[in-house]
Design a protein around this motif. Structure first.
Motif, PDB file in Angstrom:
ATOM      1  N   ASP A   3       0.831  -1.191   0.000  1.00 26.45           N
ATOM      2  CA  ASP A   3       0.000   0.000   0.000  1.00 26.45           C
ATOM      3  C   ASP A   3       0.874   1.254   0.000  1.00 26.45           C
ATOM      4  OD1 ASP A   3      -2.096  -1.696   0.114  1.00 26.45           O
ATOM      5  OD2 ASP A   3      -2.592  -1.336   2.214  1.00 26.45           O
ATOM      6  N   GLY A   4       0.361   2.312  -0.608  1.00 31.23           N
ATOM      7  CA  GLY A   4       1.048   3.592  -0.570  1.00 31.23           C
ATOM      8  C   GLY A   4       0.857   4.260   0.783  1.00 31.23           C
ATOM      9  N   VAL A   5       1.919   4.851   1.320  1.00 30.77           N
ATOM     10  CA  VAL A   5       1.862   5.551   2.613  1.00 30.77           C
ATOM     11  C   VAL A   5       2.221   7.015   2.362  1.00 30.77           C
ATOM     12  CG1 VAL A   5       2.775   5.643   4.957  1.00 30.77           C
ATOM     13  CG2 VAL A   5       2.533   3.429   3.815  1.00 30.77           C
ATOM     14  N   PHE A   6       1.518   7.930   3.007  1.00 33.60           N
ATOM     15  CA  PHE A   6       1.758   9.348   2.745  1.00 33.60           C
ATOM     16  C   PHE A   6       1.497  10.169   4.003  1.00 33.60           C
ATOM     17  CE2 PHE A   6      -2.729   8.659   2.015  1.00 33.60           C
ATOM     18  CZ  PHE A   6      -3.326   9.746   2.638  1.00 33.60           C
ATOM     19  N   ASP A  30      -6.136   7.709 -15.428  1.00 28.92           N
ATOM     20  CA  ASP A  30      -6.662   7.712 -14.059  1.00 28.92           C
ATOM     21  C   ASP A  30      -6.452   6.349 -13.411  1.00 28.92           C
ATOM     22  OD1 ASP A  30      -7.443  10.308 -14.259  1.00 28.92           O
ATOM     23  OD2 ASP A  30      -9.549   9.878 -14.702  1.00 28.92           O
ATOM     24  N   VAL A  31      -6.104   6.361 -12.141  1.00 26.39           N
ATOM     25  CA  VAL A  31      -5.910   5.135 -11.365  1.00 26.39           C
ATOM     26  C   VAL A  31      -6.910   5.148 -10.213  1.00 26.39           C
ATOM     27  CG1 VAL A  31      -4.312   3.784  -9.965  1.00 26.39           C
ATOM     28  CG2 VAL A  31      -3.449   5.078 -11.925  1.00 26.39           C
ATOM     29  N   PHE A  32      -7.750   4.141 -10.131  1.00 22.67           N
ATOM     30  CA  PHE A  32      -8.708   4.048  -9.033  1.00 22.67           C
ATOM     31  C   PHE A  32      -7.978   3.604  -7.769  1.00 22.67           C
ATOM     32  CE2 PHE A  32     -11.712   3.930 -12.507  1.00 22.67           C
ATOM     33  CZ  PHE A  32     -12.804   4.634 -12.008  1.00 22.67           C
ATOM     34  N   VAL A  33      -8.170   4.359  -6.679  1.00 19.93           N
ATOM     35  CA  VAL A  33      -7.512   4.029  -5.416  1.00 19.93           C
ATOM     36  C   VAL A  33      -8.527   4.076  -4.285  1.00 19.93           C
ATOM     37  CG1 VAL A  33      -5.237   4.848  -6.115  1.00 19.93           C
ATOM     38  CG2 VAL A  33      -6.825   6.440  -5.019  1.00 19.93           C
ATOM     39  N   GLY A  47      -2.059   8.606   5.960  1.00 19.89           N
ATOM     40  CA  GLY A  47      -2.887   7.467   5.610  1.00 19.89           C
ATOM     41  C   GLY A  47      -2.242   6.574   4.578  1.00 19.89           C
ATOM     42  N   THR A  48      -3.050   5.694   4.025  1.00 17.49           N
ATOM     43  CA  THR A  48      -2.572   4.727   3.041  1.00 17.49           C
ATOM     44  C   THR A  48      -3.478   4.744   1.820  1.00 17.49           C
ATOM     45  OG1 THR A  48      -3.889   2.936   4.018  1.00 17.49           O
ATOM     46  CG2 THR A  48      -1.618   3.220   4.818  1.00 17.49           C
ATOM     47  N   LEU A  49      -2.898   4.347   0.690  1.00 14.05           N
ATOM     48  CA  LEU A  49      -3.642   4.204  -0.555  1.00 14.05           C
ATOM     49  C   LEU A  49      -3.486   2.774  -1.051  1.00 14.05           C
ATOM     50  CD1 LEU A  49      -2.784   7.374  -2.697  1.00 14.05           C
ATOM     51  CD2 LEU A  49      -4.879   6.917  -1.452  1.00 14.05           C
ATOM     52  N   LYS A  50      -4.560   2.223  -1.590  1.00 17.53           N
ATOM     53  CA  LYS A  50      -4.520   0.894  -2.207  1.00 17.53           C
ATOM     54  C   LYS A  50      -5.021   1.012  -3.636  1.00 17.53           C
ATOM     55  CE  LYS A  50      -5.858  -2.652   0.216  1.00 17.53           C
ATOM     56  NZ  LYS A  50      -4.606  -3.432   0.314  1.00 17.53           N
ATOM     57  N   ASP A  51      -4.239   0.497  -4.577  1.00 13.97           N
ATOM     58  CA  ASP A  51      -4.624   0.531  -5.984  1.00 13.97           C
ATOM     59  C   ASP A  51      -5.731  -0.494  -6.219  1.00 13.97           C
ATOM     60  OD1 ASP A  51      -4.865   0.483  -8.709  1.00 13.97           O
ATOM     61  OD2 ASP A  51      -2.722   0.478  -9.125  1.00 13.97           O
ATOM     62  N   ILE A  52      -6.915  -0.001  -6.593  1.00 11.05           N
ATOM     63  CA  ILE A  52      -8.047  -0.901  -6.829  1.00 11.05           C
ATOM     64  C   ILE A  52      -8.461  -0.881  -8.294  1.00 11.05           C
ATOM     65  CG2 ILE A  52      -8.907  -0.716  -4.469  1.00 11.05           C
ATOM     66  CD1 ILE A  52     -10.979   1.299  -5.500  1.00 11.05           C
ATOM     67  N   SER A  53      -7.567  -0.423  -9.177  1.00  9.33           N
ATOM     68  CA  SER A  53      -7.887  -0.366 -10.606  1.00  9.33           C
ATOM     69  C   SER A  53      -8.228  -1.747 -11.137  1.00  9.33           C
ATOM     70  CB  SER A  53      -6.709   0.223 -11.389  1.00  9.33           C
ATOM     71  OG  SER A  53      -6.438   1.533 -10.961  1.00  9.33           O
ATOM     72  N   GLY A  54      -7.465  -2.746 -10.702  1.00 11.39           N
ATOM     73  CA  GLY A  54      -7.743  -4.109 -11.149  1.00 11.39           C
ATOM     74  C   GLY A  54      -9.127  -4.567 -10.733  1.00 11.39           C
ATOM     75  N   ARG A  55      -9.489  -4.227  -9.488  1.00  2.00           N
ATOM     76  CA  ARG A  55     -10.818  -4.613  -9.019  1.00  2.00           C
ATOM     77  C   ARG A  55     -11.913  -3.906  -9.806  1.00  2.00           C
ATOM     78  NH1 ARG A  55     -12.400  -2.576  -3.286  1.00  2.00           N
ATOM     79  NH2 ARG A  55     -13.528  -1.018  -4.498  1.00  2.00           N
ATOM     80  N   LYS A  56     -11.683  -2.611 -10.095  1.00  2.00           N
ATOM     81  CA  LYS A  56     -12.672  -1.850 -10.860  1.00  2.00           C
ATOM     82  C   LYS A  56     -12.828  -2.430 -12.270  1.00  2.00           C
ATOM     83  CE  LYS A  56     -14.091   1.472  -8.111  1.00  2.00           C
ATOM     84  NZ  LYS A  56     -15.520   1.671  -7.787  1.00  2.00           N
ATOM     85  N   ARG A  57     -11.677  -2.767 -12.878  1.00  3.70           N
ATOM     86  CA  ARG A  57     -11.754  -3.367 -14.216  1.00  3.70           C
ATOM     87  C   ARG A  57     -12.498  -4.692 -14.170  1.00  3.70           C
ATOM     88  NH1 ARG A  57      -6.402  -1.437 -14.594  1.00  3.70           N
ATOM     89  NH2 ARG A  57      -5.613  -3.463 -13.940  1.00  3.70           N
ATOM     90  N   ALA A  58     -12.202  -5.473 -13.127  1.00  3.20           N
ATOM     91  CA  ALA A  58     -12.862  -6.775 -13.003  1.00  3.20           C
ATOM     92  C   ALA A  58     -14.368  -6.595 -12.816  1.00  3.20           C
ATOM     93  CB  ALA A  58     -12.268  -7.548 -11.831  1.00  3.20           C
ATOM     94  N   GLU A  59     -14.765  -5.579 -12.012  1.00  2.00           N
ATOM     95  CA  GLU A  59     -16.188  -5.328 -11.803  1.00  2.00           C
ATOM     96  C   GLU A  59     -16.870  -4.912 -13.103  1.00  2.00           C
ATOM     97  OE1 GLU A  59     -16.309  -2.412  -8.755  1.00  2.00           O
ATOM     98  OE2 GLU A  59     -15.886  -3.816  -7.118  1.00  2.00           O
TER      99      GLU A  59
END
Length: 931
Positions: free
Chosen positions: A432-435, A505-508, A525-537
């Motif tokens: 996960d991305g941390v910022f 655009d990257v869904f996070v 906080g943290t970021l999680k890349d959910i682009s794969g999940r969005k594409r799958a949906e």
């Protein structure tokens, strides 16, 4: 005295000098005493050689001294092995009684035998003196095996010490002993033992030279590598007290500076050892730091010793319970121990010896005000009993406080650095991305965050976070960020689109909170890349819709089939009997008009039933190989088309047929119905008139094309396009146009609602694809893709005879990364009489040209290849290697700029995939015939 006696006399003087040097300089250490005996044996052996190699010596005297020499050789081999055991610190073995029995018992047996003449006999006199030969008996071989095995064991110990010695001086000493002894023993054994046993005798100089080699090795070891460990007087001993005080101050200053400058604790301690060595002999130095006081565990971050013990890793704790080091730590007092003090302390029950016993030892505790004793600094000497004084201990005690402070400071720095490294490793390795955001600026990000954004960490630091939010979600994200800092209750977790550096655009998914940071509040906080999940949906939704549509069509089809079957039976009478009644009625019968109307209605109903049957039909047998141009032309000449134009006089029909259109496997009836339905729908979409364009073309799809309804897979297709300039289809209706009975027309008057469903079913049966593009008020375009067949392609009739583009065995290289496309080209060109080679990449083609494994008269180059260089770059490289090479460019796309560039460079033609036999044959023949 002969030359050989003189040579041995010189060796004798060298050995005698070495013995005196040892006894005068430092006779106390056991190693030195053994070394003196060792060198004395060599001296005795050289003296004996002086007598034996004197021509004036009598035979009895020569025999006497030969026996004495053999006795010396037996003792020498025993002393050599004993010396190596001491040199390599095999203290456990040296304490065993059987070692001395082995070393010295057998010589007591061999000496009487040797003295009695059982080993050597037959003395012969030569010009250089006397020569003896060995007695051929078992005792001779026992004697030789005894001496050589002891020498071999000593050499093995020297070799092992040479390989594992920690200290460079010790390592060099072992190397000199090993190589000088190896040369002398090996060559001496061959010269004086093996060859005489074979009745082969060498010059006596050999033995003398080998003895000198050994002597030279020992002298070199003493002169250059402290072989005897004789301590040199350090400069610090001879300076005045004032100079010594100045040196102490300089050492303290340097240690303090090193604490700030050194990167690691080991580097710091290495500098400390160098500084202490300026004041006293610190060549043997180590720092032992307390790891566990109760268990007497210590670590050794730095140790330098000319006789080191084998230690574990520096960070591995070592137990030193009841050792001198542990004694200093627990007493918290410095200790100076000469040999006598050392022995006295060892007699106490609570002190034990660890490692090699030194001649002089000094240890000083390292104390800090906060922690007390944190370790011990030790220096020692193995050779000089008076190496250190009370003054040295006082000086080392003075600088120990500075050393302790520097060590403690460096330990704290290393602990902090290790903690930071562990933290950084943890943060950088999580997925996960941390910022951290402070005043809208990015204060910290990890590598995962940087990868999501497409930037480097350096580019992101200091950047306004709003630049990383897609404009579609910027207002929402910014609003939540501001409200959260103001203390409002805002969802901590939500989704948004991040703006990637590439422009996509990257869904996070973000999970964020507020923390205290610097002089205010920050978002962390943290970021999680959910682009794969969005594409799958999204893909799942598309698949579900496609499945639903397919199931609906299948269900309606089964229903339609059942209904059509029953209606056919009912309509049979309605359609057939009116003709019978009309034949029976007179011409002027008033019923005739009604019966004709009934017949026409029945025929219309029969047409609807036929559509239902078409819709219900699946697994249609595609037995015919037809050309789509012919099917369309047949429809345009049919009565149905004439009737359509009669109802729509303001509609104009234009056609654009590709001349060399490839064939397809099809059901002619269903395809004709598809064309009729598309044209009829187009005409009815233009109530005020307009234009319908019917076009066909060959098209090669080299990568999937995503359409509105379907994704067109890669392959060769015949494409039918029907375009009208009518009213268009509303966007909301596009998803429904292929559903049975869905229509915007007046049911029963201008349509049944089955036409588009029939078209969909026909495309499914033909393994084809359909796409629709429509704009309200401008018109609609339907694009239908039918898979190509190569059947009958070799026998196509044409106004140009096939003989005109036949080959004559010319060689053609086809470069195409698609195996099936390459196979098509090879098949067609071989049919025309060419020799063809298929190559799968531009790089491979260039390599064949370089190595001349394949030569070609013409190159067929695919313009777009999936990997490696494309057709244009391949052609450029071919032109460099083979100027003037002929080539034809092939592509599944329209003529691009790169195709045009290749044509300008000299490529003969451009052929668009899929191609026909005639098209490729004409292009190849024309290019080959071009001058």
């Amino acid at each position: 005295m002969s030359f050989f006696s003189s040579l041995n006399f010189f060796s004798f003087i060298v050995y005698l000098s070495l013995v005196l040097y040892i006894l005068f300089k430092n006779p106390k250490p056991l190693v030195n005493k053994l070394c003196a005996v060792f060198v004395a044996c060599l001296g005795i052996w050289s003296f004996i050689k002086i007598i034996i190699h004197n021509p004036y010596t009598s035979g009895k005297v020569a025999a006497l001294f030969t026996n004495i020499g053999s006795f010396g050789w037996v003792c020498f081999s025993s002393f050599f092995l004993w010396f190596m055991l001491v040199f390599t610190r095999k203290t456990n073995l040296l304490k065993k009684p059987y070692i001395y029995l082995v070393l010295f018992a057998l010589p007591l047996v061999l000496i009487p035998l040797q003295w009695g003449g059982f080993l050597l006999q037959n003395y012969t006199k030569y010009h250089y003196g006397w020569r003896s030969s060995w007695e051929d008996s078992a005792w001779t071989y026992v004697y030789l095996i005894y001496c050589l095995s002891f020498m071999a064991a000593g050499l093995f110990l020297a070799f092992k010490e040479m390989r594992k010695a920690y200290n460079k001086v010790k390592k060099k000493q072992a190397e000199i002993i090993f190589f000088s002894a190896l040369i002398s023993v090996a060559a001496g054994t061959v010269s004086d033992v093996l060859l005489p046993l074979l009745d082969i005798y060498t010059m006596p100089t050999m033995a003398s030279l080998f003895a000198l080699i050994w002597a030279a090795g020992l002298v070199y070891a003493m002169a250059r590598h402290e072989f005897l460990g004789i301590k040199l007087v350090t400069p610090a001993r001879n300076i005045s007290e004032q100079k010594r005080d100045e040196t102490v101050k300089d050492v303290l200053l340097n240690i303090s500076e090193a604490a700030l400058r050194a990167v690691t604790l080991r580097e710091l301690l290495e500098i400390i050892q160098q500084q202490v060595n300026r004041l006293m002999d610190a060549r043997n130095f180590y720092a032992a730091l307390v790891y566990d006081r109760e268990q007497a565990l210590y670590t050794f971050p730095f140790i330098v010793d000319i006789n080191p013990e084998e230690l574990e890793e520096p960070d591995t704790p070592v137990e030193l319970k009841r050792s001198f080091t542990d004694y200093v730590m627990r007493s918290e007092q410095p200790l100076l121990a000469d040999k006598k003090t050392y022995d006295d302390l060892l007699l106490q029950e609570d002190i034990r010896l660890i490692g090699e016993k030194p001649m002089s030892w000094m240890g000083v505790p390292l104390k800090t005000p906060e922690d007390g004793v944190i370790g011990v600094v030790v220096i020692q000497s193995y050779f000089d009993e008076s190496a250190y004084s009370q003054s040295d201990m006082h000086v080392l005690s003075i600088i120990s406080n500075t050393i302790a402070g520097a060590v403690k400071s460096k330990q704290a720095e290393e602990a902090l650095r290790q903690s930071e490294e562990h933290y950084r490793t943890l943060i950088d390795n999580i997925q996960d991305g941390v910022f951290i955001l402070y005043n809208t600026k990015i204060e910290f990000v990890n590598d995962a965050f940087a990868r999501m954004a497409g930037h480097t960490v350096g580019e992101l630091l200091g950047m306004d976070f709003r630049k990383l939010v897609s404009l579609k979600d910027l207002e929402m994200v910014e609003n939540r960020y501001r409200r959260r800092l103001q203390g409002e209750d805002v969802p901590a977790e939500y989704e948004f689109r991040m703006a990637h550096k590439s422009g996509t655009d990257v869904f996070v998914n973000i999970h964020v909170g507020i923390v205290k940071y610097k002089d205010g509040l920050a978002s962390m906080g943290t970021l999680k890349d959910i682009s794969g999940r969005k594409r799958a949906e999204k893909e799942k939704k598309v698949l579900e819709e496609k499945l639903s549509r397919s199931e609906k069509m299948e269900a309606v089809g089964r229903l339609a089939g059942g209904v059509a079957h029953d209606l056919n039976n009912v309509l049979s009478a309605i359609v057939s009997y009116p003709d019978y009644l009309l034949m029976k009625l007179p011409e002027d019968s008033p019923l005739k008009k009604s019966i004709i109307t009934m017949k026409q209605s029945g025929l219309k109903a029969a047409a609807i039933v036929q559509d239902l049957l078409t819709l219900a039909r699946r697994g249609v047998s595609l037995k015919e190989t037809r050309n789509l141009n012919d099917i369309i032309s047949e429809y345009l000449d049919s009565p149905e088309f004439e009737k359509l134009i009669k109802y729509h006089p303001n509609v104009r029909i234009n056609t654009q047929f590709e001349e060399d259109l490839l064939n397809i496997r099809c059901s002619t009836v269903h395809l004709a119905k598809t064309v009729m339905n598309l044209v009829a729908n187009a005409a009815e979409a233009m109530p005020s008139g307009g234009e319908i364009l019917i076009a066909t073309e060959n098209r090669y799809i080299d990568r999937p094309i995503k359409g509105y309804y379907q994704t067109v897979e890669r392959g060769d297709y015949v494409v039918l396009t029907v375009t009208d300039t009518g009213i268009g289809i509303p966007f909301g209706d596009l998803d429904k146009i292929f559903e049975p009975f869905y229509t915007k027309k007046a049911m029963g008057r201008s349509g049944t609602g089955l036409g588009m469903a029939v078209i969909w079913g026909t495309l499914e049966d033909h393994k084809g694809f359909i796409d629709v593009m429509s704009t309200e008020g401008k018109g609609t375009t339907f694009v239908l893709y039918f898979p190509v067949t190569r059947e009958n392609s070799f026998n196509l009739e044409s106004d140009i005879s096939i003989k005109e583009y036949m080959g004559s065995g010319e060689t053609i290289m086809v470069v195409d990364d698609e195996p099936d496309q390459g196979e098509i080209a090879v098949t067609l060109l071989k049919e025309l009489g060419y020799s063809v080679h298929a190559i799968s990449s531009g790089e491979e083609a260039i390599e064949h040209i370089k190595t001349k494994t394949v030569s070609a008269d013409l190159f067929l180059l695919d313009m777009l290849m999936g990997t490696g260089i494309d057709g244009l770059d391949t052609y450029k490289e071919i032109q460099k290697l083979q100027p003037g090479a002929k080539a034809i460019i092939i592509s599944g796309f329209s003529e691009s700029n790169r195709v045009k560039e290749a044509l300008k460079m000299g490529a003969g033609a451009y052929i668009k995939k899929p191609y026909t036999l005639k098209k490729i044959g004409m292009a190849v023949r024309k290019e080959l015939d071009r001058n």
